[in-house]
Design a protein around this motif. Structure first.
Motif, PDB file in Angstrom:
ATOM      1  N   VAL A 265      38.547  39.130  31.230  1.00 35.70           N
ATOM      2  CA  VAL A 265      38.379  38.319  32.441  1.00 35.70           C
ATOM      3  C   VAL A 265      38.549  36.839  32.097  1.00 35.70           C
ATOM      4  O   VAL A 265      39.261  36.096  32.791  1.00 35.70           O
ATOM      5  N   ASN A 269      41.883  34.769  33.462  1.00 33.59           N
ATOM      6  CA  ASN A 269      41.672  33.615  34.338  1.00 33.59           C
ATOM      7  C   ASN A 269      42.288  32.359  33.743  1.00 33.59           C
ATOM      8  O   ASN A 269      42.884  31.538  34.457  1.00 33.59           O
ATOM      9  N   PRO A 295      36.673  46.668  39.018  1.00 33.32           N
ATOM     10  CA  PRO A 295      36.747  45.651  40.078  1.00 33.32           C
ATOM     11  C   PRO A 295      37.093  44.271  39.544  1.00 33.32           C
ATOM     12  O   PRO A 295      37.766  43.487  40.223  1.00 33.32           O
ATOM     13  N   GLU A 296      36.651  43.969  38.317  1.00 35.63           N
ATOM     14  CA  GLU A 296      36.968  42.669  37.727  1.00 35.63           C
ATOM     15  C   GLU A 296      38.474  42.497  37.549  1.00 35.63           C
ATOM     16  O   GLU A 296      39.029  41.431  37.828  1.00 35.63           O
ATOM     17  N   GLN A 298      40.836  44.223  39.238  1.00 37.55           N
ATOM     18  CA  GLN A 298      41.478  44.209  40.554  1.00 37.55           C
ATOM     19  C   GLN A 298      41.406  42.836  41.204  1.00 37.55           C
ATOM     20  O   GLN A 298      42.354  42.390  41.861  1.00 37.55           O
ATOM     21  N   GLU A 299      40.316  42.143  40.989  1.00 43.56           N
ATOM     22  CA  GLU A 299      40.177  40.793  41.539  1.00 43.56           C
ATOM     23  C   GLU A 299      41.181  39.840  40.893  1.00 43.56           C
ATOM     24  O   GLU A 299      41.837  39.049  41.580  1.00 43.56           O
ATOM     25  N   ILE A 300      41.304  39.931  39.573  1.00 47.08           N
ATOM     26  CA  ILE A 300      42.273  39.089  38.854  1.00 47.08           C
ATOM     27  C   ILE A 300      43.691  39.421  39.292  1.00 47.08           C
ATOM     28  O   ILE A 300      44.526  38.538  39.500  1.00 47.08           O
ATOM     29  N   GLN A 302      44.764  40.495  42.112  1.00 49.87           N
ATOM     30  CA  GLN A 302      45.064  39.942  43.433  1.00 49.87           C
ATOM     31  C   GLN A 302      45.385  38.455  43.362  1.00 49.87           C
ATOM     32  O   GLN A 302      46.259  37.960  44.077  1.00 49.87           O
ATOM     33  N   ILE A 303      44.694  37.741  42.478  1.00 51.86           N
ATOM     34  CA  ILE A 303      44.985  36.316  42.308  1.00 51.86           C
ATOM     35  C   ILE A 303      46.392  36.137  41.758  1.00 51.86           C
ATOM     36  O   ILE A 303      47.166  35.295  42.232  1.00 51.86           O
TER      37      ILE A 303
END
Length: 316
Positions: A265, A269, A295-296, A298-300, A302-303
């Motif tokens: 993560v 980022n 989920p961590e 999947q969030e990245i 999407q960004i």
């Protein structure tokens, strides 16, 4: 004449940590003797940038490289090589729009400038435009087939899963740690552990505590089930604090491979904020298979997708 001789000597050294150090010595002597020759400043910046990345030098070294590119351009604002090298540095440091503008300016001046086509392909890879990246980098190789820096075409092929083409393109490195390191990573991504290990062993024998030896130690430790050793090696790469956003992606992928959620993560980022949003590769990279449903991640993802699509809308 002596300044030019030092310049030519600098050009002759290979793309390796030792070769870069020797080249830097030669180009430094060249500009000390003649401070009006733009190509010497350009090449000095290029080799400092390379050594800063692959030799794991300080963050400040990249700033020196940019200063030399700018010095070359202050002498000759139409130095196409300096413009292209500056564009690549901007690509690695979240100045993507400037990088595109510079590179397209170069190609307006000379549509057959190999370095500019390569730089544009480099920008496209960072942005996830992989097919477009291949087109530009293949043009570069066709125009200048012996340019060792164009070895990076192999990385774009790897991103596309075209591993045979990647192996061939990496041979432009002429047997350096870059070539063997990436060949090991390709085989590792193909699940060919036994074939990958000799490449990593060779890299470790060639280098000591530099970028490629630490990468090799990370993946070897993963293969051997030694998570602690793998995390120690990848942590050394992370604390080197490189400016290259693509490098941060690969550190993140290695953390993911080793099952360290906080590590991947943190690195992903850093990669995206630094200008690397290669969304298509993130969708298919085998090293990420173990974290895809987290989920961590999947969030990245999407960004990265948002940045990729924004770039596509703006420039295509």
């Amino acid at each position: 004449p002596l300044a030019y001789e030092y310049y030519l000597r600098g050009l002759s050294y290979p793309r390796s940590n030792d070769g870069d150090r020797l080249a830097i010595e030669m180009f430094t002597k060249s500009v000390e003797l003649d401070s009006t020759y733009a190509p010497a400043y350009d090449q000095l910046g290029d080799r400092i940038k390379s050594l800063a990345q692959f030799g794991l030098l300080s963050f400040e070294e990249t700033a020196k490289a940019e200063a030399y590119f700018q010095k070359a351009l202050s002498i000759n604002d139409l130095s196409l090589s300096a413009l292209s090298n500056l564009a690549m540095l901007y690509t690695e440091t979240a100045r993507t729009d400037e990088a595109v503008e510079i590179t397209r300016r170069v190609l307006e001046i000379n549509p057959n400038d190999a370095q500019a086509h390569f730089s544009l392909g480099y920008i496209y890879r960072f942005s996830g435009m992989l097919q477009e990246s291949v087109v530009e980098m293949e043009k570069a190789v066709a125009l200048d087939p012996d340019n060792a820096s164009f070895r990076s075409l192999g990385v774009t092929y790897m991103n596309l899963g075209e591993y045979d083409k990647a192996f061939k393109a990496l041979e432009l490195d002429n047997g350096g740690a870059y070539e063997f390191g990436y060949k090991g990573l390709i085989l590792a991504r193909s699940g060919k552990k036994e074939q990958a290990l000799p490449y990593f062993d060779r890299v470790i024998a060639m280098e000591s505590q530099k970028l490629w030896s630490l990468v090799a130690k990370t993946i070897k430790a993963y293969f051997e089930g030694d998570t602690t050793a793998g995390l120690e090696a990848i942590h050394e790469l992370e604390i080197a604090n490189l400016t290259d956003a693509e490098a941060w992606y690969y550190w993140g992928a290695h953390y993911a491979l080793l099952g360290d959620t906080d590590g991947y993560v943190r690195c992903f980022n850093r990669a995206i904020s630094g200008g690397y949003f290669n969304y298509p590769f993130m969708l298919t990279d085998p090293f990420l298979d173990g974290v895809r449903e987290q989920p961590e991640f999947q969030e990245i993802l999407q960004i990265a997708k948002q940045e990729h699509e924004a770039f596509k809308r703006k420039f295509f």
